[in-house]
Design a protein around this motif. Structure first.
Motif, mmCIF file in Angstrom:
data_model
loop_
_atom_site.group_PDB
_atom_site.id
_atom_site.type_symbol
_atom_site.label_atom_id
_atom_site.label_comp_id
_atom_site.label_asym_id
_atom_site.label_seq_id
_atom_site.Cartn_x
_atom_site.Cartn_y
_atom_site.Cartn_z
ATOM 1 N N UNK A 29 0.832 -1.323 0.042
ATOM 2 C CA UNK A 29 -0.042 -0.126 0.128
ATOM 3 C C UNK A 29 0.764 1.218 -0.012
ATOM 4 N N UNK A 30 1.868 1.371 -0.887
ATOM 5 C CA UNK A 30 2.825 2.470 -0.929
ATOM 6 C C UNK A 30 2.019 3.673 -1.638
ATOM 7 N N UNK A 31 2.674 4.940 -1.548
ATOM 8 C CA UNK A 31 1.958 5.910 -2.311
ATOM 9 C C UNK A 31 1.977 5.990 -3.737
ATOM 10 N N UNK A 32 3.332 5.216 -4.144
ATOM 11 C CA UNK A 32 3.258 5.270 -5.715
ATOM 12 C C UNK A 32 2.436 4.043 -6.190
ATOM 13 N N UNK A 33 2.194 2.878 -5.485
ATOM 14 C CA UNK A 33 1.021 1.809 -6.024
ATOM 15 C C UNK A 33 -0.252 2.298 -6.059
ATOM 16 N N UNK A 34 -0.686 3.264 -5.050
ATOM 17 C CA UNK A 34 -1.890 3.637 -4.996
ATOM 18 C C UNK A 34 -2.266 4.531 -6.104
ATOM 19 N N UNK A 35 -1.337 5.075 -6.802
ATOM 20 C CA UNK A 35 -1.600 5.801 -8.070
ATOM 21 C C UNK A 35 -2.130 5.260 -9.094
ATOM 22 N N UNK A 36 -1.977 3.736 -9.160
ATOM 23 C CA UNK A 36 -2.585 2.918 -10.360
ATOM 24 C C UNK A 36 -3.867 2.573 -10.007
ATOM 25 N N UNK A 37 -4.539 2.942 -8.700
ATOM 26 C CA UNK A 37 -5.926 2.600 -8.696
ATOM 27 C C UNK A 37 -6.886 4.021 -8.629
ATOM 28 N N UNK A 38 -6.134 5.108 -8.974
ATOM 29 C CA UNK A 38 -7.090 6.035 -9.148
ATOM 30 C C UNK A 38 -7.967 6.135 -10.260
ATOM 31 N N UNK A 39 -7.841 5.422 -11.378
ATOM 32 C CA UNK A 39 -8.807 5.298 -12.416
ATOM 33 C C UNK A 39 -9.996 4.859 -11.836
ATOM 34 N N UNK A 40 -10.122 3.726 -11.111
ATOM 35 C CA UNK A 40 -11.363 2.910 -10.702
ATOM 36 C C UNK A 40 -11.796 3.772 -9.411
ATOM 37 N N UNK A 77 -20.702 7.259 -18.752
ATOM 38 C CA UNK A 77 -20.748 6.450 -20.115
ATOM 39 C C UNK A 77 -19.334 5.900 -20.576
ATOM 40 N N UNK A 78 -18.336 7.150 -20.162
ATOM 41 C CA UNK A 78 -16.834 6.880 -20.545
ATOM 42 C C UNK A 78 -16.338 6.011 -19.430
ATOM 43 N N UNK A 79 -16.972 5.963 -18.297
ATOM 44 C CA UNK A 79 -16.243 5.008 -17.382
ATOM 45 C C UNK A 79 -16.554 3.419 -17.476
ATOM 46 N N UNK A 80 -17.372 3.206 -18.536
ATOM 47 C CA UNK A 80 -17.715 1.760 -18.797
ATOM 48 C C UNK A 80 -16.540 0.904 -18.929
ATOM 49 N N UNK A 81 -15.477 1.328 -19.745
ATOM 50 C CA UNK A 81 -14.413 0.554 -20.109
ATOM 51 C C UNK A 81 -13.764 0.378 -18.543
ATOM 52 N N UNK A 82 -13.560 1.067 -17.889
ATOM 53 C CA UNK A 82 -12.828 1.072 -16.629
ATOM 54 C C UNK A 82 -13.553 0.157 -15.641
ATOM 55 N N UNK A 83 -14.923 0.259 -15.660
ATOM 56 C CA UNK A 83 -15.778 -0.805 -15.030
ATOM 57 C C UNK A 83 -15.769 -2.251 -15.420
#
Length: 537
Positions: free
Chosen positions: A131-142, A509-515
């Motif tokens: 749960x590092x600060x850097x690792x947390x960045x990859x979860x911002x899209x969801x 609508x644009x979030x569909x691909x992320x979901x």
């Protein structure tokens, strides 16, 4: 008669020894008067304990003691004492008090409640490793996509805002940990989770089970005669079915090459390296899920409540938001740097209604001395965050929601108090010392994204009666549990403009691909719900 006379000194000794149980030993901090045997047990509050502990702090000082039968508790409502004892001497104060029911349910592997042991250290080290600060960045899209769905849900069904927020918090942490989201509150994994959590918190509630830790012989009562043991066994089964089921799903997905970046995938890949067995891995995930769902939802509920109760604050935050972001796009985390007032609103919410007003108790590993007081080995230590955040010596009008205090000083205290920001750091609400929240970076991103979106998108206001008169919301009506959030309340939610409504729809609508990356194992009803919602576009 001779025998009686011979026994009398012994009887007197036994009587005096029993009479001293519950008395405050020499060297302990002061505190409320005690009774023989009970100490202060008879007066210890069974719910919302932070209010009574704060009342005693104002009378007995920032560090005082309570006798809980033969045991000792030390209550810290002093910033300097917390910094010294809980952070500088964290190696001596990182244990948890014995909690037999928690051992019974989780085998002592629920990270927030676990004793200071080698297994806890492995769990803690693992949490910090992933749960590092850097690792947390990859979860911002969801996290951003889930926050957009919250706006969409509130636009179409504002009356369900309370459970919409719970769904959002749970779906974020489920996606981040297990790569598996919930498109609606009624999704089985979410409803089951909150049911299991409710049962678990019910067991942990003061008075829900006998005082086994004070009267250890109760451990040996057969389960068929102890309803509380039956409750523990049932909760253990339900927890394990849920949490280890999620773990196995993640493992199966990993083996089939369908990984999507969840933290538990990393844990499973590095299980041997990190020194984890299956039990520890399963309970690591459960601990992080419980903390991430409960605290984030409680915080967002408190933020909404505060904005409704203090409309002038909402207006100022919206003015800043409109100036920086405007009508033609949604806010991003980068915008927060340009919004000092909104950052102050976020900090003031933590202060005004902390999600853990009384931190989970610590326990002393060693004897310690502090300002002439003895902190004995094995004593329970309460950190009274509520008492600190609502201290009128530190904060001007502490019962008022005033974000401006954080524009005057970094920690929101009165300028004349002279505390350094490190003495009462902005993330103090996330815990202290070696027991501070390891998921702070993920949690802060969720809080910041949702706070910005809500203020950008909606006017939040008090409910009205049949005559159109405003009904005040109760800012003290709170629930207790692993986190403290407002009891369900009513409020009016209106989208601020047609342009914002249009943007919410298009962003959803644009979030569909992320979901889609996180929609594994949906049942038929969930699939139908998702299809119907997305067909509206």
């Amino acid at each position: 008669m001779t025998v009686l006379l011979a026994l009398t000194p012994g009887l007197i000794f036994v009587f005096l020894w029993i009479w001293k149980i519950g008395s405050r030993e020499a060297g302990l901090p002061p505190g409320p008067p005690t009774l023989p045997l009970l100490g202060n047990l008879h007066m210890f509050p069974k719910s919302l304990a932070h209010f009574k502990l704060t009342e005693w702090a104002r009378k007995y000082g920032g560090i005082y003691s309570l006798k809980i039968g033969p045991g000792t508790a030390v209550v810290l409502t002093d910033v300097a004492a917390v910094k010294e004892l809980m952070e500088k001497r964290s190696g001596s104060t990182a244990d948890r008090p014995s909690m037999y029911v928690a051992e019974l349910v989780t085998g002592g592997l629920q990270m927030a409640l676990a004793r200071y042991s080698d297994k806890w250290r492995i769990l803690r080290r693992t949490a910090h490793a992933i749960l590092t600060p850097q690792a947390s960045l990859r979860h911002i899209p969801i996290q951003r996509a889930e926050a957009i769905q919250l706006l969409h849900d509130l636009r179409h069904h504002p009356e369900g805002f309370y459970t919409h927020i719970q769904r959002t918090a749970n779906s974020i942490i489920m996606s981040v940990l297990y790569g598996k989201r919930s498109p609606r509150f009624e999704t089985k994994q979410t409803t089951t989770f909150y049911k299991v959590l409710h049962d678990w918190e019910g067991i942990l509630a003061p008075g829900a089970t006998p005082p086994v830790d004070l009267i250890p012989i109760l451990k040996y009562v057969p389960e068929r005669w102890a309803k509380w043991k039956q409750m523990c066994a049932k909760t253990r089964r339900n927890q394990r079915d849920l949490y280890f089921g999620w773990l196995d799903e993640t493992r199966d997905r990993l083996h089939s090459g369908n990984e999507n970046g969840g933290y538990m995938e990393d844990v499973l890949k590095r299980q041997d390296e990190l020194g984890l067995d299956r039990e520890m891995t399963g309970y690591l995930g459960s601990s992080l899920t419980e903390a991430g769902s409960d605290t984030t939802a409680a915080y967002i509920h408190s933020l909404v409540l505060a904005l409704v109760a203090f409309p002038e604050v909402q207006r100022k935050a919206q003015e800043e938001m409109d100036r920086v972001v405007g009508e033609h796009r949604m806010p991003t985390l980068e915008d927060l740097e340009e919004m000092p007032y909104l950052r102050a609103v976020i900090l003031e919410t933590h202060r005004f209604r902390p999600v853990t007003p009384l931190f989970i108790p610590h326990s002393a590993v060693n004897d310690e001395q502090y300002k002439g007081f003895r902190i004995p080995k094995g004593c329970t230590i309460f950190v009274n965050a509520w008492g600190i955040f609502h201290d009128p010596v530190l904060f001007e009008d502490p019962e008022m929601f005033v974000p401006e205090r954080y524009l005057l000083t970094p920690n929101g205290t009165k300028p004349e108090v002279g505390l350094d920001a490190s003495d009462l750091r902005p993330n103090f609400s996330f815990g202290v010392g070696r027991r501070s929240c390891p998921g702070i970076h993920v949690a802060q991103n969720s809080i910041n994204i949702n706070a910005m979106n809500l203020i950008w998108a909606f006017n939040l206001s008090s409910p009205t009666d049949t005559n159109g008169n405003s009904i005040s919301v109760d800012t003290f009506k709170y629930q207790t549990g692993l986190a403290s959030g407002p009891s369900p309340f009513e409020c009016k939610i209106a989208t601020r403009s047609a342009k914002k409504a249009e943007l919410i729809e298009s962003e959803f609508v644009e979030s569909t691909d992320t979901f889609l990356k996180f929609e594994h194992g949906l049942d038929a009803e969930d699939k139908q719900f998702v299809a119907e919602v997305r067909a509206r576009r």
